[in-house]
Motif scaffolding. Structure first.
Motif, PDB file in Angstrom:
ATOM      1  N   ALA A  45      14.281  37.439  17.389  1.00 23.10           N
ATOM      2  CA  ALA A  45      15.355  37.461  18.175  1.00 23.10           C
ATOM      3  C   ALA A  45      16.597  37.091  17.711  1.00 23.10           C
ATOM      4  CB  ALA A  45      14.873  36.700  19.762  1.00 23.10           C
ATOM      5  N   PHE A  72      20.981  35.567  22.844  1.00 21.02           N
ATOM      6  CA  PHE A  72      19.953  34.591  23.029  1.00 21.02           C
ATOM      7  C   PHE A  72      20.793  33.354  22.540  1.00 21.02           C
ATOM      8  CE2 PHE A  72      17.523  38.452  21.802  1.00 21.02           C
ATOM      9  CZ  PHE A  72      16.790  38.578  22.776  1.00 21.02           C
ATOM     10  N   GLU A  97      15.654  31.589  27.062  1.00 23.32           N
ATOM     11  CA  GLU A  97      15.728  32.593  25.831  1.00 23.32           C
ATOM     12  C   GLU A  97      17.214  33.357  25.892  1.00 23.32           C
ATOM     13  OE1 GLU A  97      12.897  35.687  23.767  1.00 23.32           O
ATOM     14  OE2 GLU A  97      12.210  33.939  24.033  1.00 23.32           O
ATOM     15  N   LEU A  98      17.383  34.059  27.006  1.00 18.41           N
ATOM     16  CA  LEU A  98      18.749  34.942  27.352  1.00 18.41           C
ATOM     17  C   LEU A  98      19.764  34.124  27.928  1.00 18.41           C
ATOM     18  CD1 LEU A  98      16.926  37.812  29.049  1.00 18.41           C
ATOM     19  CD2 LEU A  98      17.901  37.756  26.773  1.00 18.41           C
TER      20      LEU A  98
END
Length: 141
Positions: free
Chosen positions: A42, A52, A82-83
């Motif tokens: 990611a 991220f 995470e986002l």
């Protein structure tokens, strides 16, 4: 496209929101359906930091912690962090989508989701090749 042919719907249909882009919504849909994107993957892209947070980055301690959390089904908090701009993810796996939304029979949902998931691996090297897909039991049944 196999999902679209089988259900008549898009697998992912992202939209932009007030606080997030269409691309970030697309990533959120992927995470909800397939689970967390490995942090090393990611965070490896040129624009990854737009989507991220660094909190997703792994270390030896977080890898062990992530593994244990996943084993007991408590990884939602990590997914949500995470986002950058979307925090209320609602995990709903492909198998469950086929069962609950489309009311597929259990065996068909299991075979079809297994077939699709081999092609939807986050890490490209782990995805099934076309030749491997042609050998899948769902194709041959």
């Amino acid at each position: 496209q196999a999902f679209e042919l089988a259900t008549g719907d898009y697998l992912f249909e992202p939209h932009s929101g007030e606080d997030y882009t269409r691309d970030e919504d697309h990533i959120a849909h992927i995470i909800e359906l397939l689970g967390p994107i490995p942090p090393h993957f990611a965070l490896s892209g040129r624009y990854s930091r737009e989507y991220f947070s660094r909190r997703g980055k792994s270390s030896a301690n977080t890898i062990l912690k992530d593994f244990l959390q996943k084993m007991i089904g408590q990884y939602l908090a990590e997914i949500q962090r995470e986002l950058r701009h979307i925090s209320n993810l609602k995990p709903w796996g492909l198998f469950e989508v086929l069962l609950e939304k489309y009311e597929w029979p259990l065996d068909q949902a299991a075979q079809f989701s297994d077939f699709l998931l081999t092609m939807l691996e986050s890490i490209p090297e782990n995805r099934a090749t076309a030749a491997e897909c042609l050998q899948h039991p769902w194709i041959n049944s």
